[in-house]
Write an enzyme that holds these catalytic residues in place. Structure first.
Site, PDB file in Angstrom:
ATOM      1  N   ASP A   6      42.690  -2.903  59.845  1.00 43.28           N
ATOM      2  CA  ASP A   6      42.002  -1.936  60.694  1.00 43.28           C
ATOM      3  C   ASP A   6      40.546  -1.905  60.214  1.00 43.28           C
ATOM      4  O   ASP A   6      40.217  -2.505  59.193  1.00 43.28           O
ATOM      5  CB  ASP A   6      42.661  -0.554  60.544  1.00 43.28           C
ATOM      6  CG  ASP A   6      41.989   0.502  61.408  1.00 43.28           C
ATOM      7  OD1 ASP A   6      41.603   0.187  62.543  1.00 43.28           O
ATOM      8  OD2 ASP A   6      41.827   1.655  60.940  1.00 43.28           O
ATOM      9  N   SER A   7      39.735  -1.143  60.938  1.00 37.71           N
ATOM     10  CA  SER A   7      38.361  -0.972  60.469  1.00 37.71           C
ATOM     11  C   SER A   7      38.323  -0.040  59.250  1.00 37.71           C
ATOM     12  O   SER A   7      37.390  -0.101  58.461  1.00 37.71           O
ATOM     13  CB  SER A   7      37.512  -0.377  61.593  1.00 37.71           C
ATOM     14  OG  SER A   7      38.059   0.868  61.997  1.00 37.71           O
TER      15      SER A   7
ATOM     16  N   CYS B  69      44.872  -1.889  64.730  1.00 37.24           N
ATOM     17  CA  CYS B  69      43.612  -1.477  65.359  1.00 37.24           C
ATOM     18  C   CYS B  69      43.721  -1.802  66.846  1.00 37.24           C
ATOM     19  O   CYS B  69      43.784  -2.972  67.223  1.00 37.24           O
ATOM     20  CB  CYS B  69      42.480  -2.255  64.703  1.00 37.24           C
ATOM     21  SG  CYS B  69      40.899  -2.067  65.527  1.00 37.24           S
TER      22      CYS B  69
ATOM     23  N   GLU C  77      36.823   9.338  59.208  1.00 40.20           N
ATOM     24  CA  GLU C  77      36.335   8.584  58.046  1.00 40.20           C
ATOM     25  C   GLU C  77      35.456   9.454  57.136  1.00 40.20           C
ATOM     26  O   GLU C  77      35.334   9.186  55.958  1.00 40.20           O
ATOM     27  CB  GLU C  77      35.575   7.333  58.498  1.00 40.20           C
ATOM     28  CG  GLU C  77      36.458   6.273  59.160  1.00 40.20           C
ATOM     29  CD  GLU C  77      37.341   5.482  58.176  1.00 40.20           C
ATOM     30  OE1 GLU C  77      37.025   5.442  56.974  1.00 40.20           O
ATOM     31  OE2 GLU C  77      38.350   4.910  58.632  1.00 40.20           O
TER      32      GLU C  77
ATOM     33  N   CYS D  94      44.279   4.910  69.454  1.00 42.87           N
ATOM     34  CA  CYS D  94      43.497   4.467  68.282  1.00 42.87           C
ATOM     35  C   CYS D  94      44.287   4.918  67.066  1.00 42.87           C
ATOM     36  O   CYS D  94      44.766   6.061  67.032  1.00 42.87           O
ATOM     37  CB  CYS D  94      42.115   5.117  68.293  1.00 42.87           C
ATOM     38  SG  CYS D  94      41.208   4.888  66.743  1.00 42.87           S
TER      39      CYS D  94
ATOM     40  N   HIS E  15      43.404   5.774  64.205  1.00 43.70           N
ATOM     41  CA  HIS E  15      42.856   6.897  63.434  1.00 43.70           C
ATOM     42  C   HIS E  15      43.357   8.247  63.962  1.00 43.70           C
ATOM     43  O   HIS E  15      43.342   9.238  63.239  1.00 43.70           O
ATOM     44  CB  HIS E  15      41.323   6.912  63.526  1.00 43.70           C
ATOM     45  CG  HIS E  15      40.638   5.950  62.608  1.00 43.70           C
ATOM     46  ND1 HIS E  15      40.603   4.603  62.833  1.00 43.70           N
ATOM     47  CD2 HIS E  15      39.966   6.152  61.444  1.00 43.70           C
ATOM     48  CE1 HIS E  15      39.917   4.013  61.861  1.00 43.70           C
ATOM     49  NE2 HIS E  15      39.527   4.929  61.009  1.00 43.70           N
TER      50      HIS E  15
HETATM   51  N1  DGL Z   1      41.509   2.386  64.348  1.00 40.99           N
HETATM   52  C1  DGL Z   1      40.973   1.446  65.257  1.00 40.99           C
HETATM   53  C2  DGL Z   1      41.611   1.466  66.604  1.00 40.99           C
HETATM   54  O1  DGL Z   1      42.802   1.705  66.681  1.00 40.99           O
HETATM   55  C3  DGL Z   1      39.482   1.216  65.226  1.00 40.99           C
HETATM   56  C4  DGL Z   1      38.620   2.396  65.261  1.00 40.99           C
HETATM   57  C5  DGL Z   1      37.151   2.082  65.121  1.00 40.99           C
HETATM   58  O2  DGL Z   1      36.755   1.483  64.120  1.00 40.99           O
HETATM   59  O3  DGL Z   1      36.406   2.452  66.044  1.00 40.99           O
HETATM   60  O4  DGL Z   1      41.013   1.186  67.602  1.00 40.99           O
END
Ligand code: DGL
Length: 282
Positions: A17-18, A80, A157, A189, A191
């Protein structure tokens, strides 16, 4: 540490993931596939992905997959959605190992829950329409509303889940979906499940929440069975790697992992451009 090169079932599953979003997928891997060893990579030096161009996201994914293949992973789970929406097909054409994304399993799970489906996602995922397409492919009578939520990933984050500002922003993002009287909300997402205490307070109790993490891991379990690569030995400790600050990642992830992980900083090779033909999407 001993890693049996000759025993592919013992190789790790690569998860990336990021940032800390993929920990929601890692949590599911621990729950559903406790014998598997994991290599977790967070591209923290370049987050957020969700406001980047398709070209950048495909390039980053290519670099990460190239590195994971060098680390001998047996499968990759894109933890991600943004990478899934923009790069999954290209990655599958380029790399010869199973690569799983969240969107199709998430879409399948959503239509099991309702027909008026809201999706909250990064701007890049929402703009790609990947969730709408996947949901309508599975269930043509469903209605889908997608909202891009650019502020959520930076807030998670920055460890601001419980900041009153986050609740305000969440109200604004959810308002158009509530106006449409959604019965189901998909975390588009990885996150966003970290924000569930905030989101649950805003949503009416009848709205069902779908976390695709749960379903991509079931798909991974099935795939491992099918290809005979399920690990039956005891797992190795998870290897955590980041492109940014290991200390920052370790500190932030403590609350979701329940322990402070030891984190390595790695340098991805950006020397060669992606051989993936890039479409002029932006
Ligand atoms: N967690 C990621 C997703 O599911 C990436 C979020 C990001 O870096 O913008 O898209």
């Amino acid at each position: 540490m001993f890693e049996a090169k000759e025993e592919p079932t013992r190789h790790r599953i690569g998860v990336f993931d990021s940032g800390v979003g993929g920990l929601t997928v890692l949590r599911e891997l621990y729950r559903q596939l406790p014998n598997e060893s994991i290599l977790y990579f967070a591209d923290t030096a370049r987050l957020p992905y969700g406001t980047r161009s398709s070209r950048e996201i495909v390039q980053f994914c290519f670099e990460i997959l190239s590195w994971m293949v060098q680390q001998d992973v047996k499968m990759v789970v894109l933890a991600c959605n943004t990478s899934d929406a923009l790069a999954l097909d290209a990655l599958r054409r380029e790399f010869n190992l199973p690569i799983l994304g969240l969107i199709l399993p998430g879409a399948r799970a959503a239509v099991q829950q309702g027909r008026r489906i809201g999706v909250i996602a990064t701007p890049a995922t929402a703009a790609s329409n990947a969730y709408r397409r996947a949901i309508l492919e599975v269930e043509a009578t469903a209605q889908v509303w997608q909202v891009g939520c650019p502020e959520f990933v930076p807030l998670v984050e920055q460890n601001r889940v419980y900041d009153p500002y986050t609740a305000e922003v969440a109200q604004q993002y959810l308002a158009p979906l509530l106006q449409q009287r959604i019965d189901t909300l998909v975390y588009g997402c990885t996150h966003y499940p970290h924000l569930s205490p905030i989101l649950r307070e805003i949503l009416p109790p009848h709205v069902k929440l779908v976390d695709p993490a749960e379903h991509v891991v079931s798909a991974a379990a099935q795939e491992l069975d099918l290809i005979g690569l399920k690990n039956t030995w005891s797992p190795l400790p998870t290897r955590f790697c980041v492109s940014g600050s290991p200390q920052q990642f370790a500190k932030l992830s403590l609350q979701w992992l329940g322990c402070t992980p030891s984190v390595e900083k790695i340098q991805l090779s950006t020397a060669s451009p992606s051989p993936i033909p890039l479409e002029p999407v932006d």
